[in-house]
Design an enzyme around this catalytic site. Sequence first.
Site, PDB file in Angstrom:
ATOM      1  CG  LEU A 115       6.871  13.198  65.202  1.00 37.19           C
ATOM      2  CD1 LEU A 115       7.626  11.888  64.972  1.00 37.19           C
ATOM      3  CD2 LEU A 115       7.527  13.999  66.317  1.00 37.19           C
ATOM      4  CG  ASP A 116       9.266  18.861  61.770  1.00 40.58           C
ATOM      5  OD1 ASP A 116      10.006  18.096  61.137  1.00 40.58           O
ATOM      6  OD2 ASP A 116       9.657  19.532  62.747  1.00 40.58           O
ATOM      7  CB  ILE A 117       7.985  17.094  56.461  1.00 34.47           C
ATOM      8  CG1 ILE A 117       8.177  16.140  55.279  1.00 34.47           C
ATOM      9  CG2 ILE A 117       8.893  18.320  56.351  1.00 34.47           C
ATOM     10  CD1 ILE A 117       7.741  16.728  53.949  1.00 34.47           C
ATOM     11  CG  ASN A 118      12.688  18.238  57.216  1.00 34.48           C
ATOM     12  OD1 ASN A 118      12.655  17.542  56.213  1.00 34.48           O
ATOM     13  ND2 ASN A 118      12.606  19.555  57.179  1.00 34.48           N
ATOM     14  CB  THR A 119      10.720  15.430  63.276  1.00 35.05           C
ATOM     15  OG1 THR A 119      11.085  16.809  63.349  1.00 35.05           O
ATOM     16  CG2 THR A 119      10.996  14.782  64.625  1.00 35.05           C
TER      17      THR A 119
END
Length: 369
Positions: A115-119
């Site tokens: 998952l990306d950093i903002n998810t």
Amino acid sequence: MSESPSRPGGEKLQKVLARLGLASRRDAEAWISEGRVKVNSVVASLGQRVEPSDAISVDGRLIKREERAEIVRRVLIYNKPEGEICTREDPEGRPTVFDRLPKLKEGRWINIGRLDINTTGLLLFTTDGELANRLMHPSYQMDREYAVRVRGEVTEEMIERLKEGVMLEDGPARFTDIQAAPEGEGLNRWYHCVVMEGRNREVRRLWESQGVVVSRLKRVRFGPVFLTSELTMGRWREMTQAEVDILSAEVGLKPVPLPAMKEKMRDKLDRLQRKSAKPVPAARAGRKERVLRPALDEAERPARKPRGEAPRPTKRGGTPLAERPRDVGKKKHSGHAVELGERPTRKPAPAKRRPPAHEGQRPGFDRKR
């Protein structure tokens, strides 16, 4: 003529590394391509096969290859908060998803997808590289479901295009299903959407291709595993034997008994789990996640009964069966659902605003194979 390094009678090197719990097959292939793996002191090649007598080293460290009858297959469920990255080390010093996981004496935790950093939301970790590989491989059709808050006007034509498929910079992509959360209004709406792949920022890029912005993104399901609010942000829980068996069966693997654990070690893991949650940031202290469904581990600690909810059916042996909201009269899920652990009761801080009634809930729809 020298003997070829690839011997038909052996086992593929990346599969051996994955089976030993050192990495997923995909990561092991990357190691081999980068020249980090040697077989009998010679740099290995991709697709090379090895025998039990061959000496394998990674980054100059000899790997112990004791052939064991059983495979250690442990699985963790983690509720990822914003600000963490899915890597073991970060040159910028940012927190990673591995920072709060329990330490292992042997092997390592392998993250199943990213998952990306903002998810935020559901992440799975395992010690079994073969399980990780199958869960991530497109041929096993593990669908991922996300709760998405979209800013901008969303039309029926736009939804149809997203379901039929659009062309992104790395090829065509589409949602297999999209449903609007109930009671939404205005230009900030919640949707639940499903993708069958784990491509980089795929969900965000699909919505952005239609001229709208994703303001919040949370993964709420991976295959048969659902995320519920019993597992608060920043906490992890280890799957039970029954849960691991369900997950293994989804990708055609035979059940493997969990390793025996002493009571002292079990108590230590319980303490680590309770301490794993990060404090809720002040900006979100008043937001309380909605309960999606009751917990599976009712035998381990008292279940917190949601107000006005009817008793759930149980299968033989007392393990509750997962029921999706508003699934009455619909086709049932072909597999079993794995639920999350119990959340200790806590008093939320006074809320500055009332969250939308649909926030954190999934509308529920039949799983697409």
